[in-house]
Write a protein that holds these residues in place. Structure first.
Motif, PDB file in Angstrom:
ATOM      1  N   PRO A   1       0.779  -1.352   0.145  1.00  0.00           N
ATOM      2  CA  PRO A   1       0.129  -0.101  -0.161  1.00  0.00           C
ATOM      3  C   PRO A   1       1.185   0.964  -0.185  1.00  0.00           C
ATOM      4  CG  PRO A   1       0.108  -0.847   2.030  1.00  0.00           C
ATOM      5  CD  PRO A   1       0.781  -2.050   1.499  1.00  0.00           C
ATOM      6  N   ASP A   2       1.837   1.098   0.704  1.00  0.00           N
ATOM      7  CA  ASP A   2       2.502   2.432   0.834  1.00  0.00           C
ATOM      8  C   ASP A   2       4.040   2.424   0.966  1.00  0.00           C
ATOM      9  OD1 ASP A   2       2.764   5.239   1.315  1.00  0.00           O
ATOM     10  OD2 ASP A   2       3.170   5.125   4.147  1.00  0.00           O
ATOM     11  N   THR A   3       4.335   1.806  -0.208  1.00  0.00           N
ATOM     12  CA  THR A   3       5.779   1.172  -0.975  1.00  0.00           C
ATOM     13  C   THR A   3       6.238   2.544  -0.947  1.00  0.00           C
ATOM     14  OG1 THR A   3       5.151  -1.106  -0.909  1.00  0.00           O
ATOM     15  CG2 THR A   3       7.422  -0.616  -1.636  1.00  0.00           C
ATOM     16  N   PHE A   4       7.669   2.631  -1.324  1.00  0.00           N
ATOM     17  CA  PHE A   4       8.724   3.519  -1.574  1.00  0.00           C
ATOM     18  C   PHE A   4       9.051   3.667  -3.248  1.00  0.00           C
ATOM     19  CE2 PHE A   4       9.203   6.471   2.631  1.00  0.00           C
ATOM     20  CZ  PHE A   4       8.392   5.969   3.390  1.00  0.00           C
ATOM     21  N   GLY A   5       7.980   2.984  -3.695  1.00  0.00           N
ATOM     22  CA  GLY A   5       8.517   2.511  -5.049  1.00  0.00           C
ATOM     23  C   GLY A   5       8.058   1.759  -4.816  1.00  0.00           C
ATOM     24  N   ASN A   6       7.960   0.468  -6.166  1.00  0.00           N
ATOM     25  CA  ASN A   6       7.587  -0.757  -6.240  1.00  0.00           C
ATOM     26  C   ASN A   6       8.788  -1.937  -7.131  1.00  0.00           C
ATOM     27  OD1 ASN A   6       5.168  -1.164  -4.745  1.00  0.00           O
ATOM     28  ND2 ASN A   6       4.433   0.265  -6.414  1.00  0.00           N
ATOM     29  N   MET A   7       9.393  -2.448  -7.233  1.00  0.00           N
ATOM     30  CA  MET A   7      10.203  -3.050  -7.778  1.00  0.00           C
ATOM     31  C   MET A   7      10.207  -3.652  -8.440  1.00  0.00           C
ATOM     32  SD  MET A   7      10.907  -6.521  -4.696  1.00  0.00           S
ATOM     33  CE  MET A   7       8.937  -6.926  -3.907  1.00  0.00           C
ATOM     34  N   GLY A   8      10.623  -4.051 -10.179  1.00  0.00           N
ATOM     35  CA  GLY A   8      10.279  -4.462 -11.294  1.00  0.00           C
ATOM     36  C   GLY A   8       9.517  -5.888 -11.507  1.00  0.00           C
ATOM     37  N   GLN A   9      10.292  -6.989 -10.417  1.00  0.00           N
ATOM     38  CA  GLN A   9      10.343  -7.951 -10.897  1.00  0.00           C
ATOM     39  C   GLN A   9       9.305  -8.020  -9.751  1.00  0.00           C
ATOM     40  OE1 GLN A   9      11.317 -10.907 -13.087  1.00  0.00           O
ATOM     41  NE2 GLN A   9      13.747 -10.622 -12.789  1.00  0.00           N
ATOM     42  N   THR A  10       8.560  -7.514  -9.341  1.00  0.00           N
ATOM     43  CA  THR A  10       7.220  -8.115  -8.305  1.00  0.00           C
ATOM     44  C   THR A  10       6.359  -8.846  -8.998  1.00  0.00           C
ATOM     45  OG1 THR A  10       6.739  -5.814  -7.566  1.00  0.00           O
ATOM     46  CG2 THR A  10       5.055  -7.069  -7.671  1.00  0.00           C
TER      47      THR A  10
ATOM     48  N   VAL B   1      -2.159  -8.139  -7.177  1.00  0.00           N
ATOM     49  CA  VAL B   1      -1.692  -7.098  -6.051  1.00  0.00           C
ATOM     50  C   VAL B   1      -1.800  -6.330  -6.419  1.00  0.00           C
ATOM     51  CG1 VAL B   1       0.824  -8.293  -6.353  1.00  0.00           C
ATOM     52  CG2 VAL B   1       0.346  -6.479  -7.668  1.00  0.00           C
ATOM     53  N   ALA B   2      -2.350  -5.114  -4.606  1.00  0.00           N
ATOM     54  CA  ALA B   2      -2.932  -4.013  -4.835  1.00  0.00           C
ATOM     55  C   ALA B   2      -1.518  -3.012  -3.763  1.00  0.00           C
ATOM     56  CB  ALA B   2      -3.249  -3.645  -3.354  1.00  0.00           C
ATOM     57  N   PHE B   3      -1.347  -1.710  -4.814  1.00  0.00           N
ATOM     58  CA  PHE B   3      -0.177  -1.026  -4.725  1.00  0.00           C
ATOM     59  C   PHE B   3      -0.828   0.456  -4.860  1.00  0.00           C
ATOM     60  CE2 PHE B   3       0.022  -1.655  -8.962  1.00  0.00           C
ATOM     61  CZ  PHE B   3      -0.402  -0.753  -9.637  1.00  0.00           C
ATOM     62  N   GLY B   4       0.227   1.309  -3.993  1.00  0.00           N
ATOM     63  CA  GLY B   4      -0.150   2.960  -3.963  1.00  0.00           C
ATOM     64  C   GLY B   4       0.351   4.233  -4.938  1.00  0.00           C
ATOM     65  N   ARG B   5       1.534   3.348  -5.024  1.00  0.00           N
ATOM     66  CA  ARG B   5       2.453   3.984  -5.937  1.00  0.00           C
ATOM     67  C   ARG B   5       2.876   4.188  -7.083  1.00  0.00           C
ATOM     68  NH1 ARG B   5       4.055   7.815  -1.527  1.00  0.00           N
ATOM     69  NH2 ARG B   5       3.729   6.446   0.400  1.00  0.00           N
ATOM     70  N   GLY B   6       2.967   4.597  -8.013  1.00  0.00           N
ATOM     71  CA  GLY B   6       3.783   4.471  -9.013  1.00  0.00           C
ATOM     72  C   GLY B   6       3.015   4.719 -10.405  1.00  0.00           C
TER      73      GLY B   6
END
Length: 891
Positions: A124-133, A145-150
């Motif tokens: 949710p609040d990772t400071f950037g998300n890795m490309g290999q996710t 996956v759920a994410f908040g940035r990018g």
């Protein structure tokens, strides 16, 4: 017409420690959990609560309420508490690939012991998300996956100019560099878009009219997600009443108090075919650049260095030694798990990012040291078992055998300094003072000593500093045995094969020293490089293979920092000091066993702190982008003590920097001139070497472009390359034209930042500091680039030293325990599993298929596997696919 469904998920984004110390947040967590237990008992309409994707919350609650274990287990089992799949909510980029894997493994294991993990990679609040996710989640059997940035959602009515990091909907496909895909769910209106839902009808009408429109603008289906909660938010006790009000006011919608599994199931059933596909890293590249939060990679650098040290100790020392020493028992696995979890507690994003208040980071250091202490105990036992199993009987009876173990994936030929015991005197045989004096006297009369290998050949070595000191044995089942011992320092230049060990012994004789690196004044020279310290304090390197001269190959820069723990902001005066502004002194060169060292001191006269106006800007919570402070007028000295080390035949220059920082509000970086023009740079990230553009996007306004790295970053073309390695220095920046790589090794600020003013005097990092870097010069070929990548990774992994005796044993004095044919395969794990035997994991550092053979004890693996240990239907000797993450299991 069917009603649209509004899925309301109650949650709290739970930073375990942030703007308060851990225990203060912890006490609020206890209150939250107590309130949930009350709701579960008294509100049958309250569906469940999402525990933020992390199982550690269960441990935190039971630490205070152990008597509630049975009740807690019941609510997890019944699905009232939704847990997992992670152990903690990590920062992707500032921890190792293996730490990311272990976080998922520990979380899924704990969640599965109580119930089913939530089937969702939750960021949710990772400071950037890795490309290999995408690949990593698939290997963990997670397809959503759920994410908040990018990513920027554009909506159906705003598709003109849609860019690489734009998505029409809040739902999209997220594709990794290996072409793996997962369903991505963006918190387009953040993970608090359903927070504090009104019960009052008039307020609810206004609230939902706006909220529904905001969600529908980006939703690809009639299934609308609302997250009822935010950071440390107490549970909304009347949320089910508010939902009843909403159902009454908006008859075209069905409002449901729900959960992630039910929402994902409904969403997948309704997905359209025209979803956008987003690729690779999601690090807010298309924004104005101010709030990517990438500068957290340089906040409190000492934390990053301790984290890297702990990771290398666990991954590259303890786990291989447990395998080599035959000590990978269930009992030791428990101890290892304990150390890993202690380390993982330091890896949530507000912790490892160094962007919390001082008490948080004080406690982190205690955890790091605790994990390291457990690791030392495990290592010592396993190393003793291993050294006792070596066949050293061919060494002279009066020699002092020892073994060096290289657990990295690159051959090492470098200075390794170890402390070898020559004699000991137990307290049981004499008084401590008498035994100490005996050892001192023995040291005064030592004969000349040298080092031989297992076949009796002399090895280049320098043996110095005979010294006596106290030590002790701790037998497993008898009382401690104190003694005094005589030691010598041995600097040995051994060539150690990847994943191998070699035995040596100290014997009487003249020491051998091969001057393979010449010293000519302030120049070091080997067969590949000539390294010259210039009179202005800069370093010139000539690569004799390519014939290219790199002026300003190594430099050091200091600038003012008016920012905070999240964001660097240079002082408005732009004052910049480099080595040319410093006084050069204390120049000295010495021969070492494996090469030579050149040391010197650069003394800067720098502003002692920022101007007083910065105090006002902090206290008034003036946004970073609007600050105008300059550096102060009072000057103080800052001395950088630099050591350059060049080994025989190496194309790599090692750099060690130390200093005592007494200045505030500034940043120190090492600068490396590539003398290249390039549009991209490559950097080691999480399970990939990622290519990043040097130039920023059209919306970018931040004057800087910081990036994350693991062990190295590089700029190269087909003719030349410069590869910069580091130890625990996770922030780098490349100039837009590719001509320079800068690595931050000290950043000093006085406040946390974000949503208020929180003073952090310890973030000024006053006191001693150090930095370890390297720079390798290549011919640009894939072979030399990959070799430099492997060497940079190996430089983070120290050689393991163990002393032994002269005895028979079942293991050869020198051998390898892992044999890899495939230069592009970067090994991230070599460990024993109780269920699956020896595990070897790594990744393809290139975007091309690569031949690969991995053997353990001369044998092929039994199978390839995913992160859960389940077999993958693919031949073990198949080519390594582009950017593939691969796990081997050996029986």
């Amino acid at each position: 017409m069917a009603k649209k469904k509004v899925f309301i998920v109650s949650h709290a984004h739970w930073d375990r420690e942030w703007y308060m110390g851990f225990e203060k947040h912890h006490m609020r967590l206890i209150s939250l959990m107590d309130d949930l237990f009350y709701l579960f008992k008294h509100d049958p309409d309250f569906n469940s609560f999402h525990l933020d994707g992390q199982t550690i919350i269960l441990d935190d609650y039971l630490a205070v309420r152990p008597e509630k274990r049975e009740e807690l287990e019941q609510y997890v089992r019944e699905g009232k508490l939704k847990v997992g799949p992670f152990y903690i909510l990590q920062d992707d980029f500032l921890i190792s690939p293996e730490t990311n894997v272990r976080n998922t493994q520990y979380g899924k294991k704990q969640a599965s012991e109580w119930s089913q993990p939530v089937p969702l990679g939750y960021f949710p609040d990772t400071f950037g998300n890795m490309g290999q996710t995408a690949q990593m989640m698939q290997l963990s059997k997670l397809d959503t996956v759920a994410f908040g940035r990018g990513v920027t959602p554009t909506g159906l009515n705003n598709q003109v100019g849609q860019g690489k990091f734009d998505s029409t909907f809040s739902e999209m496909w997220w594709e990794g560099p290996d072409k793996s895909k997962v369903l991505g769910i963006l918190f387009a209106n953040w993970y608090s878009n359903g927070n504090e839902i009104p019960v009052d009808e008039d307020e609810a009408k206004v609230y939902w009219t706006k909220k529904l429109a905001d969600a529908e603008k980006f939703a690809s289906t009639p299934d609308l997600l609302f997250m009822n909660g935010v950071d440390h938010q107490p549970v909304q006790m009347d949320v089910t009443k508010a939902i009843k009000v909403a159902n009454k006011l908006f008859p075209d919608y069905e409002f449901i108090h729900s959960n992630w599994p039910d929402y994902i199931k409904a969403l997948k059933a309704d997905l359209p075919k025209d979803l956008s596909t987003i690729e690779g890293e999601l690090t807010s590249q298309a924004t104005d650049g101010w709030y990517t939060l990438a500068n957290t990679a340089s906040s409190r650098v000492y934390l990053k260095q301790e984290n890297t040290l702990t990771e290398r100790t666990l991954e590259n020392q303890v786990e291989p030694l447990l395998y080599l020493g035959g000590e990978a028992t269930a009992e030791n696995q428990d101890r290892l798990d304990f150390a890993w979890k202690m380390k993982l507690r330091n890896n949530p994003h507000d912790s490892i990012c160094g962007c919390s208040v001082d008490p948080v980071h004080q406690r982190m250091m205690t955890r790091f040291h605790g994990a390291q202490q457990v690791a030392e105990v495990l290592s010592e036992h396993a190393l003793t078992s291993f050294t006792n199993s070596l066949d050293t009987h061919n060494f002279p009876a009066d020699s002092h055998p020892f073994v060096l173990i290289n657990t990295s994936g690159a051959e090492k030929h470098e200075d390794t300094t170890v402390e070898v015991e020559i004699a000991r005197a137990y307290f049981k045989d004499g008084a401590p003072q008498a035994q100490y004096d005996k050892m001192v006297e023995l040291g005064k009369n030592l004969p000349e000593l040298t080092v031989i290998d297992a076949v009796g050949e002399k090895i280049a070595a320098k043996i110095t500093n005979p010294h006596a000191r106290f030590n002790y044995d701790l037998p497993d089942r008898t009382f401690r045995e104190p003694y005094m011992a005589l030691y010598v320092d041995v600097d040995v230049a051994a060539t150690l094969r990847p994943f191998g060990w070699q035995s040596f012994a100290v014997i009487e004789g003249a020491a051998a020293l091969d001057a393979a690196v010449s010293i000519d004044g302030q120049t070091l020279r080997n067969a590949r490089l000539a390294v010259t310290l210039e009179a202005d304090g800069t370093v010139t390197v000539t690569d004799q293979a390519t014939g290219h001269e790199y002026r300003d190959a190594v430099d050091f820069e200091d600038v003012g920092d008016m920012g905070n723990e999240y964001i660097f902001r240079q002082s408005a005066d732009k004052l910049t000091f480099t080595a040319k502004d410093a006084a050069l002194s204390d120049v000295a060169a010495v021969q070492t066993a494996a090469g030579a060292q050149l040391s010197y001191t650069l003394t800067y006269q720098l502003p002692s702190r920022a101007a007083a106006s910065l105090d006002y800007e902090r206290e008034a919570v003036i946004d970073i982008t609007n600050r105008k402070s300059v550096r102060g007028s009072e000057l103080q000295p800052l001395a950088l003590h630099v050591t350059l080390t060049l080994a025989e035949n190496s194309n790599k220059l090692a750099i060690h920097v130390t200093g005592d920082n007494q200045l505030k509000d500034h940043r120190l970086r090492a600068l490396f001139n590539t003398d290249l023009t390039s549009e991209t740079n490559d950097s080691e990230s999480i399970f990939e070497v990622v290519a990043r553009p040097n130039k920023v996007g059209k919306n970018w306004r931040n004057p800087t472009n910081p990036q994350h790295q693991q062990a190295f970053s590089t700029v190269h073309d087909d003719t030349r390359g410069v590869v910069v390695g580091n130890f625990g220095l996770n922030e780098y920046e490349v100039t837009p034209d590719g001509s320079q790589i800068a690595v931050t090794f000290l950043r000093c600020v006085g406040e946390m930042g974000d949503w208020g003013y929180f003073a952090t005097p310890e973030a000024q990092c006053l006191g001693d500091f150090h930095a370890d870097l390297s720079v390798a010069f290549t011919d640009g070929s894939e072979a030399e680039q990959l070799a430099a990548y492997q060497a940079a990774r190996a430089a983070q992994i120290p050689v393991i030293f163990g002393q032994t005796g002269v005895h028979a044993g079942e293991k050869a004095p020198s051998n390898t325990y892992l044999d890899i044919e495939g230069d592009a395969f970067a090994v991230t794990a070599t460990k024993m599993s109780q269920d699956h035997g020896l595990i070897v994991r790594g990744y393809n550092m290139t975007g091309e298929s690569q031949p690969l053979t991995v053997l353990a004890a001369g044998k092929d693996a039994a199978t390839l596997a995913d992160f859960d240990g389940d077999a993958i239907a693919k031949p073990v000797n198949s080519e390594l696919a582009p950017a593939e993450i691969r796990t081997y299991q050996f029986k």
